[in-house]
Every structure is written in C-alpha cells, then in structure tokens.
Design a protein around this motif. Structure first.
Motif, PDB file in Angstrom:
ATOM      1  N   PHE B 106       5.554 -47.179  15.854  1.00 36.38           N
ATOM      2  CA  PHE B 106       6.316 -45.946  16.112  1.00 36.38           C
ATOM      3  C   PHE B 106       7.783 -46.278  16.370  1.00 36.38           C
ATOM      4  CE2 PHE B 106       2.270 -43.884  18.119  1.00 36.38           C
ATOM      5  CZ  PHE B 106       1.745 -43.683  16.852  1.00 36.38           C
ATOM      6  N   ILE B 107       7.983 -47.302  17.197  1.00 38.57           N
ATOM      7  CA  ILE B 107       9.352 -47.701  17.522  1.00 38.57           C
ATOM      8  C   ILE B 107      10.099 -48.090  16.241  1.00 38.57           C
ATOM      9  CG2 ILE B 107      10.746 -49.513  18.648  1.00 38.57           C
ATOM     10  CD1 ILE B 107       9.827 -47.581  20.730  1.00 38.57           C
ATOM     11  N   ILE B 108       9.404 -48.842  15.393  1.00 38.34           N
ATOM     12  CA  ILE B 108      10.034 -49.269  14.139  1.00 38.34           C
ATOM     13  C   ILE B 108      10.390 -48.064  13.280  1.00 38.34           C
ATOM     14  CG2 ILE B 108       9.626 -50.518  11.946  1.00 38.34           C
ATOM     15  CD1 ILE B 108       7.868 -52.467  13.716  1.00 38.34           C
ATOM     16  N   SER B 109       9.495 -47.043  13.309  1.00 36.26           N
ATOM     17  CA  SER B 109       9.784 -45.828  12.526  1.00 36.26           C
ATOM     18  C   SER B 109      10.964 -45.054  13.073  1.00 36.26           C
ATOM     19  CB  SER B 109       8.587 -44.869  12.533  1.00 36.26           C
ATOM     20  OG  SER B 109       7.414 -45.544  12.249  1.00 36.26           O
ATOM     21  N   GLY B 110      11.371 -45.353  14.267  1.00 35.71           N
ATOM     22  CA  GLY B 110      12.510 -44.644  14.842  1.00 35.71           C
ATOM     23  C   GLY B 110      12.116 -43.607  15.880  1.00 35.71           C
ATOM     24  N   ILE B 111      10.844 -43.554  16.216  1.00 33.67           N
ATOM     25  CA  ILE B 111      10.422 -42.615  17.264  1.00 33.67           C
ATOM     26  C   ILE B 111      10.933 -43.162  18.597  1.00 33.67           C
ATOM     27  CG2 ILE B 111       8.395 -41.678  18.471  1.00 33.67           C
ATOM     28  CD1 ILE B 111       6.939 -41.783  15.735  1.00 33.67           C
ATOM     29  N   ASN B 112      11.594 -42.298  19.386  1.00 33.81           N
ATOM     30  CA  ASN B 112      12.213 -42.805  20.614  1.00 33.81           C
ATOM     31  C   ASN B 112      11.747 -42.102  21.878  1.00 33.81           C
ATOM     32  OD1 ASN B 112      13.551 -40.367  20.364  1.00 33.81           O
ATOM     33  ND2 ASN B 112      15.372 -41.319  19.446  1.00 33.81           N
ATOM     34  N   ARG B 113      10.759 -41.211  21.721  1.00 35.91           N
ATOM     35  CA  ARG B 113      10.241 -40.538  22.911  1.00 35.91           C
ATOM     36  C   ARG B 113       8.751 -40.337  22.696  1.00 35.91           C
ATOM     37  NH1 ARG B 113       9.167 -35.335  24.807  1.00 35.91           N
ATOM     38  NH2 ARG B 113       9.682 -35.036  27.015  1.00 35.91           N
ATOM     39  N   ILE B 114       7.963 -40.571  23.772  1.00 34.49           N
ATOM     40  CA  ILE B 114       6.526 -40.363  23.648  1.00 34.49           C
ATOM     41  C   ILE B 114       6.052 -39.502  24.812  1.00 34.49           C
ATOM     42  CG2 ILE B 114       5.913 -42.558  24.813  1.00 34.49           C
ATOM     43  CD1 ILE B 114       3.546 -42.695  22.721  1.00 34.49           C
ATOM     44  N   SER B 115       5.260 -38.486  24.467  1.00 35.55           N
ATOM     45  CA  SER B 115       4.761 -37.578  25.492  1.00 35.55           C
ATOM     46  C   SER B 115       3.249 -37.777  25.581  1.00 35.55           C
ATOM     47  CB  SER B 115       5.105 -36.139  25.094  1.00 35.55           C
ATOM     48  OG  SER B 115       4.422 -35.233  25.919  1.00 35.55           O
ATOM     49  N   ILE B 116       2.827 -38.316  26.710  1.00 33.62           N
ATOM     50  CA  ILE B 116       1.419 -38.707  26.839  1.00 33.62           C
ATOM     51  C   ILE B 116       0.639 -37.646  27.624  1.00 33.62           C
ATOM     52  CG2 ILE B 116      -0.146 -40.484  27.761  1.00 33.62           C
ATOM     53  CD1 ILE B 116       2.109 -42.516  27.290  1.00 33.62           C
ATOM     54  N   GLY B 117      -0.456 -37.209  27.046  1.00 36.89           N
ATOM     55  CA  GLY B 117      -1.276 -36.176  27.689  1.00 36.89           C
ATOM     56  C   GLY B 117      -2.191 -36.775  28.738  1.00 36.89           C
ATOM     57  N   ALA B 118      -1.611 -37.126  29.877  1.00 38.60           N
ATOM     58  CA  ALA B 118      -2.396 -37.755  30.945  1.00 38.60           C
ATOM     59  C   ALA B 118      -3.348 -36.723  31.565  1.00 38.60           C
ATOM     60  CB  ALA B 118      -1.453 -38.313  32.007  1.00 38.60           C
ATOM     61  N   ARG B 132     -11.098 -37.728  26.717  1.00 36.94           N
ATOM     62  CA  ARG B 132     -11.834 -38.933  26.318  1.00 36.94           C
ATOM     63  C   ARG B 132     -11.317 -40.181  27.013  1.00 36.94           C
ATOM     64  NH1 ARG B 132     -14.925 -37.738  21.293  1.00 36.94           N
ATOM     65  NH2 ARG B 132     -14.784 -39.945  20.839  1.00 36.94           N
ATOM     66  N   HIS B 133     -10.416 -40.026  27.987  1.00 37.77           N
ATOM     67  CA  HIS B 133      -9.862 -41.207  28.642  1.00 37.77           C
ATOM     68  C   HIS B 133     -10.113 -41.203  30.142  1.00 37.77           C
ATOM     69  CE1 HIS B 133      -6.580 -38.199  28.946  1.00 37.77           C
ATOM     70  NE2 HIS B 133      -6.382 -38.763  30.124  1.00 37.77           N
ATOM     71  N   THR B 134      -9.826 -42.318  30.770  1.00 39.73           N
ATOM     72  CA  THR B 134      -9.907 -42.419  32.230  1.00 39.73           C
ATOM     73  C   THR B 134      -8.498 -42.710  32.766  1.00 39.73           C
ATOM     74  OG1 THR B 134     -10.307 -44.775  32.080  1.00 39.73           O
ATOM     75  CG2 THR B 134     -12.254 -43.348  32.173  1.00 39.73           C
ATOM     76  N   ALA B 135      -8.382 -42.673  34.105  1.00 37.92           N
ATOM     77  CA  ALA B 135      -7.079 -42.915  34.728  1.00 37.92           C
ATOM     78  C   ALA B 135      -6.543 -44.293  34.354  1.00 37.92           C
ATOM     79  CB  ALA B 135      -7.200 -42.773  36.239  1.00 37.92           C
ATOM     80  N   LEU B 136      -7.436 -45.255  34.298  1.00 41.36           N
ATOM     81  CA  LEU B 136      -7.024 -46.628  33.987  1.00 41.36           C
ATOM     82  C   LEU B 136      -6.361 -46.698  32.602  1.00 41.36           C
ATOM     83  CD1 LEU B 136      -7.104 -49.620  34.856  1.00 41.36           C
ATOM     84  CD2 LEU B 136      -9.301 -49.784  33.647  1.00 41.36           C
ATOM     85  N   ILE B 137      -6.928 -45.938  31.671  1.00 41.34           N
ATOM     86  CA  ILE B 137      -6.381 -45.969  30.311  1.00 41.34           C
ATOM     87  C   ILE B 137      -4.971 -45.373  30.263  1.00 41.34           C
ATOM     88  CG2 ILE B 137      -6.751 -45.121  27.940  1.00 41.34           C
ATOM     89  CD1 ILE B 137      -9.744 -45.538  28.434  1.00 41.34           C
ATOM     90  N   ILE B 138      -4.722 -44.409  31.154  1.00 46.05           N
ATOM     91  CA  ILE B 138      -3.352 -43.869  31.204  1.00 46.05           C
ATOM     92  C   ILE B 138      -2.383 -44.973  31.621  1.00 46.05           C
ATOM     93  CG2 ILE B 138      -1.821 -42.094  32.147  1.00 46.05           C
ATOM     94  CD1 ILE B 138      -4.361 -40.510  32.936  1.00 46.05           C
ATOM     95  N   ASP B 139      -2.748 -45.674  32.709  1.00 43.90           N
ATOM     96  CA  ASP B 139      -1.890 -46.767  33.196  1.00 43.90           C
ATOM     97  C   ASP B 139      -1.584 -47.746  32.071  1.00 43.90           C
ATOM     98  OD1 ASP B 139      -2.327 -45.520  35.525  1.00 43.90           O
ATOM     99  OD2 ASP B 139      -3.346 -47.164  36.552  1.00 43.90           O
ATOM    100  N   ILE B 140      -2.656 -48.145  31.362  1.00 47.29           N
ATOM    101  CA  ILE B 140      -2.495 -49.138  30.303  1.00 47.29           C
ATOM    102  C   ILE B 140      -1.600 -48.592  29.188  1.00 47.29           C
ATOM    103  CG2 ILE B 140      -3.735 -50.403  28.503  1.00 47.29           C
ATOM    104  CD1 ILE B 140      -6.131 -50.520  30.472  1.00 47.29           C
ATOM    105  N   SER B 141      -1.844 -47.321  28.812  1.00 47.94           N
ATOM    106  CA  SER B 141      -1.052 -46.732  27.720  1.00 47.94           C
ATOM    107  C   SER B 141       0.428 -46.699  28.066  1.00 47.94           C
ATOM    108  CB  SER B 141      -1.520 -45.303  27.438  1.00 47.94           C
ATOM    109  OG  SER B 141      -2.872 -45.310  27.075  1.00 47.94           O
ATOM    110  N   VAL B 142       0.717 -46.343  29.329  1.00 47.12           N
ATOM    111  CA  VAL B 142       2.122 -46.269  29.725  1.00 47.12           C
ATOM    112  C   VAL B 142       2.755 -47.664  29.689  1.00 47.12           C
ATOM    113  CG1 VAL B 142       3.712 -45.725  31.619  1.00 47.12           C
ATOM    114  CG2 VAL B 142       1.842 -44.154  31.075  1.00 47.12           C
TER     115      VAL B 142
END
Lengths: 596, 374
Positions: B106-118, B132-142
């Motif tokens: 994504f970064i390479i494509s030029g995307i510069n902002r990510i909005s994560i549905g925590a 489909r996720h847990t709290a831990l997965i949010i931490d990791i994704s961020v």
C-alpha cells in the motif's frame, strides 16, 4: 304479480359467510357471471371489503326459475352487521318478509345473530335456517341445529346444509326461500307507501333512495312526498339493482328498488321515512320511524391548523352520504379549532375517522370518545355535556347513559365475563342457560364503560368465544367527576375525562403513567399532573432528552442523511405542540387505554 | 476546482450483525469481474474531473483484496486523474486482513492514510458484533502499519452496544489511545432495520443501553480523547492537530467528489448521483454502458441551504453565516434563538456552532433549525 316476489335478508355473524353466500346466490341466478364477480360484490366500499363487514345496506334483484316452473323475483336486502347500526338493520328487516339465518357449522350461534334474529321475528319474518361451512372438518351441523332450536326456538328439521365457499346447497336455499318466505301482500291500488331503508349521494344522480314499496305504485313524473321530512320532490327515475342500476317503468307493491328525484341532501332522506304520493297521500306513515341520535362523541382536530377548512369540507362531504353522524365547530385551548363529532358507536367513529384520513388525506387528532352526560345545574337547568372540558365546576347532579349489554358465552368463560361486567360497573339483569354449554347474561352498564376496550376484553377473556350486543336504555344518576391533566402546569383541555369517583384516583395515576410512556423526551423536563377539582392526585415527569444524534455519514451518502433528518422533521409535524410540549397523536387516545 | 475521489470495494470476510452497508462476503470470481468494471468506471468518470485532493478506498473491506489489485486501482487513478502532490490517499481496513506485505505494498502504491475498523478492544464485544478479529490483532495490525511506514493511522470505535457499561467504553477509549493513532472516530451503534441485530432487539434478545448511559459514554469519550491531545473537529471525529480527515471534511463542506463502484455516491456541479448497489447489476451496467447511476438529485438553492445547515453543524467550526445572503442568516439566527437560550447553539464571529450539549442532540437541533427557516 306479488305472489312471484320474495323479499328476504340475511342474518349472520361476522365471518359466518354472509357475503360469500350472497355472492353465490348472485352467481347461481345469473345476476353476475363468474367472470364479473369481484369477491363480495355487495360490500362495495373499500373499507367494507377490507374489514369484511357491511356498513351500508344494499338491495339486489335476482331472477330465479324455480322447480315449480314459475319465474320468481327475489330481492336480497343485505343489512349492516354491527351493533352500531341496529336501527338501519331494523328498517332493512321491515322491508322483507323473511330472513336466511346463516350460522357457521363450526362456530354456532353468536349474540349478534341472536339479537338480529329476534329483531327479524319481531318483524314477523319467516326464518330459513342455513347451516354454512359444512365442508369444514370441524363442522357439526347436528349440534348447531339443536343449538338454534334451543336458543331461538325455530324448527331446524328442514335447515339447509350449505357451503357458500364450495357452492354447496345454493339451489336448496333458493327453493327454501320460495317455499317458506311468504310473498308480499300489499295493495297495488291503494295510496303509495314505500319505506326508505337506505340512501346515498351519487355525484351524477343526486341522492339515490332505496325503498320497499308496500302499497301503490311509484313512477317517474310523479310528485312524491317524504312524510317525516315533510318535503316533496318530482320522481325522475325508478329502477332496480340487478346488481347494476337498471331503470324500470315503475315500482309496485311488494317490489324493492331505487328512486331518483333530484334530492340534493342525503339528510333529507331519513332512514325509516315513508314515501307517498303527494297528490294522493297515504293517511298514515309506515310504523317504526325513529330520529336516530348519536351516542358517542369525540373532538376531531387537524394536526396542522391550516387544514381546518379542508376538514370541514371533508366532513360536509361525508355527511352527504351518512346523515347519522353530526358535527359542530368547537375550540380547544390545547388543540385549536376543530369539530365535536357525534357517532352511532365506536365502529362508526373509527370508520369516519379512517375515511377522513384515507379519502381526504387529512391528519387528525381525535380526542378520547365520550358519551353525552345529562347535568342538572344548581339553577335547575338541564345541560347535555358531550365534551368533558365543558362540564361546569358545580352542578346538582349528573346522569350518564346506560345500555343493556347482552353477552353469549360458553360456560367455561362465564366467570371472567361476570367479573368484567362487574368491573365495568354493571348490574346483572338476566342469566340464562341457552343450551347446556352456552349462557346468555345481560347487564345494565354505563355506556361510557363499554366504549373503549370492553369488546376487546370480552373477546380476550373468552378466547374469542363470547359475543355481545347492546342497546341504549336511558339515563341514570352517577357519581362522576372531571379528571384534568396538566403538562408543565398548563391544563390540557383535550385530555380531560369524566370518570367515576371511585376509580378517579387510580385512573389519574394510570393516565399520568401512560402519558409518560407515550410522550417522547424533549429538550426540557416535562411535568405531568392529574387533578380533580384542582387537587393534584398524580404526578410523573419525563426527563429531558439526553441524546439524538445521527451516526456517521457513509461514503458521501448525503441524500440518505437528509432523508433521515426529514423523517424526524415529519415526525415532529405529526405532533401537536401544546405550549412548548410536543404531544404525539396517540397520547389523546392513550387516556382510555389504562388498565383497570 | 478541486475535489475528492471515492472508490467502493463491496466485499468483506463476513457480514457483521449490525451492518447494513453495501457489502457482501468475498467471492473471487465476482471480485475479479467487479475490479474490472471498477477500473472501467474510474476511466469513464475522469472526464472533466477536478484536481483530486483526496482519494478514499472504502468498503466493505478493501484490504481483503490482493494487494496487486489495489495497486492496479491506484495506477488507474493516477493515469486518469490529476492528483495533487500532497493528496490524502486513504484505505479502509479491517484488522485480520492486514499483513506486512500488504501494508508495504500500500505504501509503495502511494497510500498514506489507513483507517482501521477496530470497533472495540473487548473480545466479547467483538464477538458479539460478529467481527472476525480480537483485541490482540488490532494491536498487531497497528504496529505492522507503523512499521510499514504509515504516519497517519485512524481507528474506528463503536459505543452503545447492548449490555455495554460506561466503564467498558472508557476502557476501549483508553486502549485505543495507548496505540497512539493519529485519528480516532467514535460512532454510536445504530440499529438499522433488517440487520440481524435489529431482529434480535425486536425479539427482546438484547436491549440497547438507555439514553443516559449513551450520553455519558459520549461525554467521557470526548474528555478522555481531549486529555490525550485529540482535537474534536466533528461530532464523531477526533484528530491530532493536522491529522483531520480531509476526505470527510470535503463531504461536510459540500465539496465535489466522484464516487466509483457499486452504491457509490457522487456530487458534481450541484447534482448528487448514486450508483446501483447491486454488484452484479453494477458490473453489467458498466460493461454495457458508460455509467451505473440509479438515482440522481439536483440540489436547488433551498436544498443547498438545508445541506449547509445539517452538514455544517456537524463540524466544530460550524457554519460561516457571513457567506450566506443576509436575509437567510437572519432567518437562521431567529430559528435558533430558542436553542441559544437552551445552550445548544452558540454564535461566534458570524459563525453558528453547536455546543458540546448541542452535538449530542444535534439531530433535534438541526430539525428545529430546518423547521424554523421553512
């Protein structure tokens, strides 16, 4: 001529198959081909078809060649099936010599059927019992026959077994009518006497009057006189319904049909009036005419004040076709300008209100229905009070209308029914076993008590098996007080009620509680108070609104957001603003829906 | 003239129980056909397009796609539109659909902002919503997103779940703050007709928290976020200074935007249009004609004023009355006079704003202002 005529009506409880049977008779005699049949031809008003009830009377001529080789004219006069319209029923019955008594083979006799059968017997009708729906697995014709014999005392040995739905027994019914219903016995040469049993306004023809001719003949060109209304008109057309309107040369003794004579106002054609020849009038009118008076009243107000004129026009239009309801302007400090309307009963009220909203696109607030009270003032004057807010503060005594309620109920539910009638301040007048399982009880009950939920409760405590009928019997003195409701200290006249003293405290608390539930939270706290004679007896409060926010705006969908906001705005419009408080429509009726 | 571009990806791993957005579970074949149509529409829509300041790839869950497909979409955009040098290019993501490779691409494509549905940091709440996720997965994704080079990360949170207590919401906010996102959106859960959640609520399986609790959640969210240095700039949106979502601001400011994809909305030259929501129908339309519009609405002067009010009042800066005709601004002031007395609205230097209390009652306030100017 008359000996080949049979005039009959059909008596049946709602859902026992009257309209389907009528359809079947029309079809069998070729009045309508199967293709032309819309279901339930006779119930032509949309409302009638939807509710499965007959609101207005109808008359159809059927031509039938009987097994004896003769051609007969059968006039079917369909009658309204609800207690609100019992006077109309009596006039329709007076126009016939016999009745089909249609009883559902799975349900048996109901109170309404019985009341109307008695009414028919009073009019010297020959009763032809028809046991309908015999095709259903739960049908028990033998038991129903016994029930009819025991409850009404008519011979059922020759009762016709039928299924209107399946077309079983249609011919047998027609033959039984020919055989058992006597032909009319009028004098064709005597002065004209015809009974008005219905009338309505037609945009093209003016008022159409339905009559049964008893004596003499009526023809176009004749000058006719309505005896009770004391008005004369020139007859322009006469005819019959086959079921299409078909003009004829004349209507003679024994016949049923319509008269058109340039009458503009349906209120001039009172049901039960006698039509006679203005040149050669009958010396006496037909018996049984009554001026019908509304029993139930409510205020009707447009939610948006600018619709007042539209409401007036709509009421005028409806009254063109229904002279049994009336209205006059009234003003409420809370609701502004509106009308106090009088009806024959609750169903009648609901029908009118629904028609106003549906056919005229109005949105209305109707106040709680009330009866008309007779108040004797301290000066000894008699006042009739049809609006609780106009009850004077001081008076000598107050009387309320009472009705005699007759209930039919299987014995297993009798306990609950008696309890319900007691609760509604009833006095028992009669208690009879009709059959070993069915009981008939009658009570004298204040009309006010049965206005709102009596019928629903009756049905619910008896799992739908109890049925009822009522008639007005007169005024009796009662201990009644006015219950006022205040919102943020302001008296809301449209919410006032007249209630029995013994239940006033309880009702006041219940109403305050109910209002707390139906009035939505607003930007400020709202105090609700109930009072009797200035003394507060109950209070409740509605907390201020804490949040009202729309969630995210998704993917630039501004239109959806706008629609949501507009919906809220519309919702607000449907509320009536009283002072600063916005009150939803249902609040005005909720005052009656309190638990006992 | 500048504007925004919105790209809709209507696929998700699975549907959440509260969701009535335009999304369906992912199917490879349909997705391939859809991307093909999308790329055609990107090209078709580029005629007369303004200079693009923001691009938002939303959904659904765009990050469910193969990164090469996202790359292709971005490439197509760059080929057909003028993109400003400092454009904000956002992608919406769900935790659990993110890995290092994807994020780097994504970064390479030029995307510069990510909005994560925590949405929540409490696993029971996540499970309840059908996430489909847990709290831990949010931490990791961020942390993956940071490592990949994202300097503008936003988290979405939902409050007002059935049975949720104020304290749980406070915990959620605190956990979100610990991850140091640059932007946080907090949304009250809305029960939409026809969703499984609505069904459960009608059947009495769950009850929603009462108004008092919801308003307390709203206020303590604001307090905690402002204490942590997030500035509220809209009813539901909070950002570190300079990290406000420019794409959304453009919506509220009634700027122009082009929406591409099924159910996407556009606003150009005073006309609001929307594409058909039906994915197959969308593909068919694009394959056989030039657009997939289903609805269009021309916004007249009156409509525009309504929009200015209900969109403008969502922003903390409110509405600039000085740009409106004098009689209109007078009318608005008059309509709002009661609301000023109730401290729901205030006027500052010719701007009309909602107060803190006004925000949480914004629908009521907006309805009153709109009724007042009619």
């Amino acid at each position: 001529m008359q000996k080949r005529i049979r005039n009959f009506s059909i008596i049946a409880h709602i859902d026992h198959g009257k309209s389907t049977l009528a359809d079947r008779l029309l079809e069998y005699t070729g009045a309508l081909s199967t293709r032309e049949m819309t279901e339930q031809v006779l119930d032509s008003m949309d409302l009638e078809r939807e509710r499965g009830i007959t609101i207005k009377a109808h008359a159809v001529r059927l031509n039938y060649k009987a097994d004896d080789g003769n051609d007969y004219i059968l006039n079917l006069i369909d009658t309204p099936g609800h207690v609100d319209f019992s006077y109309e029923v009596s006039r329709s019955l007076a126009s016939c010599e016999g009745s089909l008594l249609v009883v559902d083979a799975t349900q048996g006799v109901e109170a309404q059927t019985l009341a109307n059968t008695y009414l028919a017997i009073e009019h010297d009708h020959e009763i032809v019992p028809v046991i309908n729906k015999i095709d259903l697995p739960a049908a028990d014709p033998a038991k129903v026959k016994t029930q009819i014999e025991e409850a009404i005392g008519i011979d059922c040995s020759e009762a016709v077994l039928a299924s209107a739905k399946e077309g079983i027994g249609t011919k047998d019914i027609l033959e039984a009518i020919i055989k058992n219903v006597p032909p009319p016995k009028g004098d064709e040469n005597a002065s004209l006497k015809a009974l008005v049993f219905d009338s309505w306004f037609d945009n093209y023809q003016g008022v159409v009057v339905l009559v049964r001719v008893f004596d003499g003949t009526i023809k176009p060109g004749m000058k006719m006189r309505l005896m009770a209304a004391d008005k004369s008109y020139e007859v322009t057309k006469v005819g019959i319904f086959s079921p299409k309107m078909t003009d004829t040369q004349s209507l003679s003794a024994g016949e049923v049909g319509y008269i058109i004579s340039g009458i503009k106002n349906v209120a001039d054609t009172k049901i039960g009036d006698t039509v006679t020849d203005a040149q050669r009038p009958a010396d006496k009118a037909l018996p049984g005419y009554k001026e019908i008076k509304p029993l139930v009243f409510c205020g009707m107000y447009p939610i948006e004040t600018h619709q007042y004129e539209d409401l007036k026009v709509a009421l005028d239009k409806l009254r063109l076709n229904d002279s049994s309801f009336n209205f006059e302007p009234e003003t409420s400090t809370a609701l502004g300008f509106g009308f106090r309307c009088g009806f024959l009963g609750l169903l009648h009220m609901e029908i009118i209100k629904e028609r106003l909203e549906r056919e005229f696109g109005l949105s209305l607030i109707s106040t709680a229905p009330t009866v008309i009270y007779r108040v004797t003032t301290e000066k000894g004057e008699i006042l009739y009070v049809d609006n609780p807010s106009s009850l004077p503060e001081k008076f000598l005594h107050i009387e309320e209308p009472y009705v005699k309620v007759t209930v039919f109920v299987p014995q297993e539910y009798i306990g609950q029914i008696l309890e319900l009638c007691q609760e509604k301040r009833g006095t028992q007048k009669d208690f009879n076993y009709i059959t070993t399982e069915r009981i008939m009880v009658s009570y004298e009950i204040p009309l006010n008590e049965i206005l709102w939920d009596f019928y629903d409760k009756l049905k619910s405590v008896s799992k739908g098996y109890a049925s009822m009928d009522y008639e007005f019997i007169g005024y009796q003195e009662s201990k009644l007080v006015k219950l006022d409701i205040m919102l943020n200290g302001e008296n809301v006249d449209a919410l006032s009620l007249i209630v029995h003293k013994d239940s006033a405290y309880y009702k006041g608390r219940q109403i305050a509680e109910k209002l707390r539930q139906v009035i939505p939270r607003q930007l400020f706290e709202i105090a609700i108070q109930a009072s009797i004679g200035g003394k507060i007896i109950a209070r409740e409060s509605i907390k201020a609104m804490r949040k009202n926010v729309l969630a995210k705006c998704y993917g630039g969908d501004i239109t959806r957001k706008r629609k949501l906001i507009e919906k809220q705005k519309e919702g607000k419009k449907r509320m009536k603003q009283i002072g600063r408080v916005e009150i939803p429509q249902e609040a005005f009726l909720s005052v009656l829906k309190v638990k006992e | 003239m500048t504007g925004s571009l919105y790209i809709h990806i209507p696929f998700c791993l699975s549907k959440c129980n509260y969701c009535d957005f335009n999304s369906i579970p992912f199917k490879q074949q349909l997705a391939d056909r859809y991307i093909h149509a999308l790329i055609t529409e990107i090209k078709n829509q580029s005629k007369d397009a303004p200079l693009i300041n923001t691009v938002y790839i939303g959904g659904g869950t765009p990050t469910i796609l193969d990164p090469s497909q996202i790359q292709k979409i971005i490439q197509k955009i760059r080929q057909n539109y003028n993109i400003s040098d400092d454009a904000e290019i956002s992608i919406e993501a769900n935790p659990g659909t993110l890995d290092r490779t994807k994020l780097e691409s994504f970064i390479i494509s030029g995307i510069n902002r990510i909005s994560i549905g925590a949405q929540s940091f409490i696993d029971d709440e996540l499970a309840f919503m059908g996430r489909r996720h847990t709290a831990l997965i949010i931490d990791i994704s961020v942390s993956y997103a940071r490592e990949a080079g994202f300097t503008n990360i936003s988290l979405d949170l939902i409050y007002g779940l059935p049975k949720q207590k104020v304290q749980q919401w406070k915990d959620n906010i605190a956990k979100a703050i610990l991850l140091k996102p640059d932007h946080i959106s907090t949304y009250e859960l809305t029960v939409e007709n026809g969703t499984p959640l609505a069904h459960d609520i009608i059947n009495g399986k769950y009850t929603m928290p009462d108004e008092d609790d919801i308003s307390e959640m709203y206020y303590c969210g604001i307090d905690a976020l402002s204490a942590a240095g997030y500035i509220q700039y809209e009813i539901s949106n909070f950002a570190k200074p300079g990290y406000e979502c420019r794409h959304n601001i453009n919506y509220w400011n009634r700027g122009e935007y082009i929406g591409v994809g099924s159910g996407a909305h556009s606003f150009c030259s005073g006309v609001r249009r929307s594409n058909t929501r039906d994915i197959k129908k969308y593909c068919e339309l694009i394959e056989t004609s030039s657009d997939a519009y289903e609805d269009q609405e021309i916004i007249d002067e009156k409509g525009a004023l309504k929009e200015i009010i209900f969109l403008g009042l969502r922003k903390c800066e409110g509405i600039d009355l000085s740009v409106l005709p004098n009689e209109v601004s007078e009318k608005i002031k008059k309509a709002a006079s009661d609301l000023v007395r109730s401290s729901l609205v205030c006027f500052e230097d010719e701007r009309m704003k909602l107060t803190q209390k006004g925000f949480i009652l914004s629908s009521e306030v907006i309805v009153r202002v709109l009724s007042g100017i009619e």
